[in-house]
Design an enzyme around this catalytic site. Structure first.
Site, PDB file in Angstrom:
ATOM      1  N   SER A  98       3.853  13.924  -4.637  1.00 29.22           N
ATOM      2  CA  SER A  98       3.415  13.455  -3.486  1.00 29.22           C
ATOM      3  C   SER A  98       2.505  14.291  -2.855  1.00 29.22           C
ATOM      4  O   SER A  98       3.150  15.418  -2.329  1.00 29.22           O
ATOM      5  CB  SER A  98       4.535  12.737  -2.685  1.00 29.22           C
ATOM      6  OG  SER A  98       3.950  12.585  -1.449  1.00 29.22           O
ATOM      7  N   GLY A 115       8.166   7.311   5.844  1.00 30.54           N
ATOM      8  CA  GLY A 115       7.217   7.860   7.215  1.00 30.54           C
ATOM      9  C   GLY A 115       7.424   9.379   7.180  1.00 30.54           C
ATOM     10  O   GLY A 115       6.188   9.811   7.754  1.00 30.54           O
ATOM     11  N   PHE A 116       8.180  10.076   6.366  1.00 30.04           N
ATOM     12  CA  PHE A 116       8.083  11.488   6.343  1.00 30.04           C
ATOM     13  C   PHE A 116       8.835  12.056   5.095  1.00 30.04           C
ATOM     14  O   PHE A 116       9.547  11.348   4.503  1.00 30.04           O
ATOM     15  CB  PHE A 116       9.097  11.999   7.580  1.00 30.04           C
ATOM     16  CG  PHE A 116       8.737  11.695   8.931  1.00 30.04           C
ATOM     17  CD1 PHE A 116       7.789  12.236   9.783  1.00 30.04           C
ATOM     18  CD2 PHE A 116       9.161  10.444   9.327  1.00 30.04           C
ATOM     19  CE1 PHE A 116       7.440  11.751  10.916  1.00 30.04           C
ATOM     20  CE2 PHE A 116       8.863   9.905  10.856  1.00 30.04           C
ATOM     21  CZ  PHE A 116       7.653  10.622  11.504  1.00 30.04           C
ATOM     22  N   GLY A 117       8.160  13.090   4.703  1.00 28.55           N
ATOM     23  CA  GLY A 117       8.575  14.014   3.314  1.00 28.55           C
ATOM     24  C   GLY A 117       9.656  14.728   4.137  1.00 28.55           C
ATOM     25  O   GLY A 117      10.163  14.864   5.329  1.00 28.55           O
ATOM     26  N   GLY A 118      10.388  15.214   3.133  1.00 28.78           N
ATOM     27  CA  GLY A 118      11.428  16.289   3.484  1.00 28.78           C
ATOM     28  C   GLY A 118      12.943  15.735   3.912  1.00 28.78           C
ATOM     29  O   GLY A 118      13.620  16.532   4.447  1.00 28.78           O
ATOM     30  N   HIS A 178       0.966  10.970  -6.220  1.00 31.91           N
ATOM     31  CA  HIS A 178       1.353  10.227  -5.327  1.00 31.91           C
ATOM     32  C   HIS A 178       0.756  10.039  -4.039  1.00 31.91           C
ATOM     33  O   HIS A 178       0.758  11.187  -3.453  1.00 31.91           O
ATOM     34  CB  HIS A 178       2.754   9.943  -5.114  1.00 31.91           C
ATOM     35  CG  HIS A 178       3.218   8.965  -4.316  1.00 31.91           C
ATOM     36  ND1 HIS A 178       3.686   7.594  -4.878  1.00 31.91           N
ATOM     37  CD2 HIS A 178       3.680   9.043  -3.002  1.00 31.91           C
ATOM     38  CE1 HIS A 178       4.165   7.048  -3.905  1.00 31.91           C
ATOM     39  NE2 HIS A 178       4.208   7.808  -2.724  1.00 31.91           N
ATOM     40  N   MET A 217      -0.240   6.434   5.600  1.00 31.96           N
ATOM     41  CA  MET A 217       0.823   6.058   6.917  1.00 31.96           C
ATOM     42  C   MET A 217      -0.339   5.713   7.977  1.00 31.96           C
ATOM     43  O   MET A 217      -1.241   6.454   8.279  1.00 31.96           O
ATOM     44  CB  MET A 217       1.525   7.053   7.291  1.00 31.96           C
ATOM     45  CG  MET A 217       2.620   7.491   6.010  1.00 31.96           C
ATOM     46  SD  MET A 217       3.608   8.771   6.358  1.00 31.96           S
ATOM     47  CE  MET A 217       4.544   9.192   5.204  1.00 31.96           C
ATOM     48  N   MET A 251      12.147   2.981  -2.173  1.00 31.53           N
ATOM     49  CA  MET A 251      12.352   3.929  -1.186  1.00 31.53           C
ATOM     50  C   MET A 251      13.732   4.399  -1.323  1.00 31.53           C
ATOM     51  O   MET A 251      14.645   3.736  -1.072  1.00 31.53           O
ATOM     52  CB  MET A 251      11.727   3.485  -0.047  1.00 31.53           C
ATOM     53  CG  MET A 251      10.291   3.180   0.182  1.00 31.53           C
ATOM     54  SD  MET A 251       9.258   4.591  -0.228  1.00 31.53           S
ATOM     55  CE  MET A 251       9.795   5.930   0.582  1.00 31.53           C
ATOM     56  N   MET A 273       1.717   2.419   3.154  1.00 35.29           N
ATOM     57  CA  MET A 273       2.668   2.347   4.447  1.00 35.29           C
ATOM     58  C   MET A 273       1.966   1.877   5.703  1.00 35.29           C
ATOM     59  O   MET A 273       1.846   2.545   6.811  1.00 35.29           O
ATOM     60  CB  MET A 273       3.867   3.665   4.633  1.00 35.29           C
ATOM     61  CG  MET A 273       4.509   3.873   3.392  1.00 35.29           C
ATOM     62  SD  MET A 273       5.080   5.286   3.353  1.00 35.29           S
ATOM     63  CE  MET A 273       3.993   6.250   2.561  1.00 35.29           C
ATOM     64  N   SER A 276       7.997  17.485  -1.354  1.00 39.84           N
ATOM     65  CA  SER A 276       8.848  18.786  -0.875  1.00 39.84           C
ATOM     66  C   SER A 276       9.258  19.567  -2.003  1.00 39.84           C
ATOM     67  O   SER A 276       8.851  20.883  -2.081  1.00 39.84           O
ATOM     68  CB  SER A 276      10.031  18.643   0.254  1.00 39.84           C
ATOM     69  OG  SER A 276       9.645  17.785   0.926  1.00 39.84           O
ATOM     70  N   ASP A 283      11.177   7.194  -4.863  1.00 43.58           N
ATOM     71  CA  ASP A 283      10.297   7.760  -3.714  1.00 43.58           C
ATOM     72  C   ASP A 283      11.245   8.433  -2.647  1.00 43.58           C
ATOM     73  O   ASP A 283      11.745   7.336  -1.825  1.00 43.58           O
ATOM     74  CB  ASP A 283       9.071   7.155  -3.297  1.00 43.58           C
ATOM     75  CG  ASP A 283       8.030   7.810  -2.341  1.00 43.58           C
ATOM     76  OD1 ASP A 283       8.303   9.153  -2.242  1.00 43.58           O
ATOM     77  OD2 ASP A 283       7.201   7.124  -1.970  1.00 43.58           O
ATOM     78  N   GLY A 284      11.440   9.705  -2.511  1.00 37.77           N
ATOM     79  CA  GLY A 284      11.859  10.228  -1.340  1.00 37.77           C
ATOM     80  C   GLY A 284      13.193  11.044  -1.677  1.00 37.77           C
ATOM     81  O   GLY A 284      14.259  10.584  -2.268  1.00 37.77           O
ATOM     82  N   HIS A 304       0.441   4.831  -1.996  1.00 34.69           N
ATOM     83  CA  HIS A 304       1.368   3.956  -1.666  1.00 34.69           C
ATOM     84  C   HIS A 304       1.123   3.533  -0.126  1.00 34.69           C
ATOM     85  O   HIS A 304       1.044   4.631   0.710  1.00 34.69           O
ATOM     86  CB  HIS A 304       2.638   4.926  -1.470  1.00 34.69           C
ATOM     87  CG  HIS A 304       3.951   4.303  -0.907  1.00 34.69           C
ATOM     88  ND1 HIS A 304       5.079   5.324  -0.630  1.00 34.69           N
ATOM     89  CD2 HIS A 304       4.368   3.295  -0.314  1.00 34.69           C
ATOM     90  CE1 HIS A 304       5.920   4.693  -0.022  1.00 34.69           C
ATOM     91  NE2 HIS A 304       5.524   3.223   0.386  1.00 34.69           N
ATOM     92  N   ASP A 360       0.446   8.977  -0.276  1.00 36.48           N
ATOM     93  CA  ASP A 360       1.150   8.551   0.912  1.00 36.48           C
ATOM     94  C   ASP A 360       0.212   8.159   2.110  1.00 36.48           C
ATOM     95  O   ASP A 360      -0.370   9.043   2.534  1.00 36.48           O
ATOM     96  CB  ASP A 360       2.118   9.226   1.390  1.00 36.48           C
ATOM     97  CG  ASP A 360       3.442   9.197   0.488  1.00 36.48           C
ATOM     98  OD1 ASP A 360       3.882   8.308   0.149  1.00 36.48           O
ATOM     99  OD2 ASP A 360       4.084  10.340   0.207  1.00 36.48           O
TER     100      ASP A 360
END
Ligand code: DX5
Ligand code: ZN
Length: 220
Positions: free
Chosen positions: A10, A142-145, A34, A38, A137, A69, A198, A175-176, A67, A36
């Site tokens: 990602s 909304g956020f990585g990590g 991937h 947003m 998901m 969002m 990450s 994903d995530g 993806h 993302d």
């Protein structure tokens, strides 16, 4: 027929100032890229959009897995198709996705549907014959990590059983929070595509990190 197992780095976790270089470095161990997207409304963060896909398209042969969002994906599908997206994945939480599927097909894109951690599998089952990718998901988008939510694995297992039993041509993607600890769990639950941000771009050797995730997940 079981689809091939795939790793999807990602780029949300990549250094956007050097995006083409980041992509080129990870490419030998990546099956998809991937992307993302947003909008600061559907999720509380803003990332990138079709203009970045357009710039990436001539820079890589990798499949661009977008993806979305965003609150109004229908307003942007044409842009993503023209930019060179291979698939767009839309959130089931937004309501009836069928008109979006039709638009994606008309553009020749593959069709993805995604569900949030708190959304029941039942919400996507009616669409399984109409999609190419079902994305789970395993964090709140909304956020990585973020930390992996293990309860999502029950839904992956249930979807795997349905897809296999009905011999559907749907790839299951997750994903995530995918890393060396969680990748084997996701693979064992039946995921075909592992998204990792990450855990890949946070490593000094991103291709080796992607390779390591593939190894622990599927031993190949
Ligand atoms: C989260 C995104 C993810 C994110 C994953 O909203 O959809 O694709 O990049 O990042 P990691 O792998 O760091 O959890
Ligand atoms: Zn994503």
């Amino acid at each position: 027929m079981a689809p091939t197992k795939k790793i999807a780095p990602s780029i949300l976790a990549a250094d956007f100032a050097y995006l083409a270089d980041e992509v080129a470095k990870v490419a030998p161990e990546a099956d998809l890229l991937h992307v993302d997207v947003m909008d600061g409304h559907f999720v509380p963060n803003i990332s990138i959009g079709a203009p970045v896909v357009k710039c990436l398209r001539p820079a890589t042969d990798l499949y661009l897995d977008c993806h979305l969002m965003i609150e109004n994906p229908g307003d942007f599908l044409d842009d993503f198709a023209k930019a060179g997206a291979d698939s767009c994945t839309v959130h089931v939480e937004l309501g009836d996705p069928r008109p979006l599927f039709d638009r994606m097909r008309a553009h020749g894109m593959r069709v993805g549907l995604v569900l949030n951690p708190d959304t029941p599998l039942d919400a996507v089952v009616p669409f399984l014959t109409e999609i190419d990718i079902l994305l789970f998901m395993s964090v709140h988008p909304g956020f990585g990590g973020q930390a992996f939510i293990p309860e999502v694995l029950d839904k992956v297992r249930a979807a795997r059983a349905i897809v296999d039993e009905r011999a559907l041509a749907v790839e299951l993607e997750i994903d995530g929070g995918i890393n060396l600890e969680t990748a084997p769990l996701a693979a064992a639950a039946g995921a075909d595509i592992l998204v990792a941000g990450s855990a890949v771009f946070g490593a000094s050797d991103t291709a080796a990190a992607a390779r390591a995730i593939r190894d622990v997940a599927w031993g190949v």
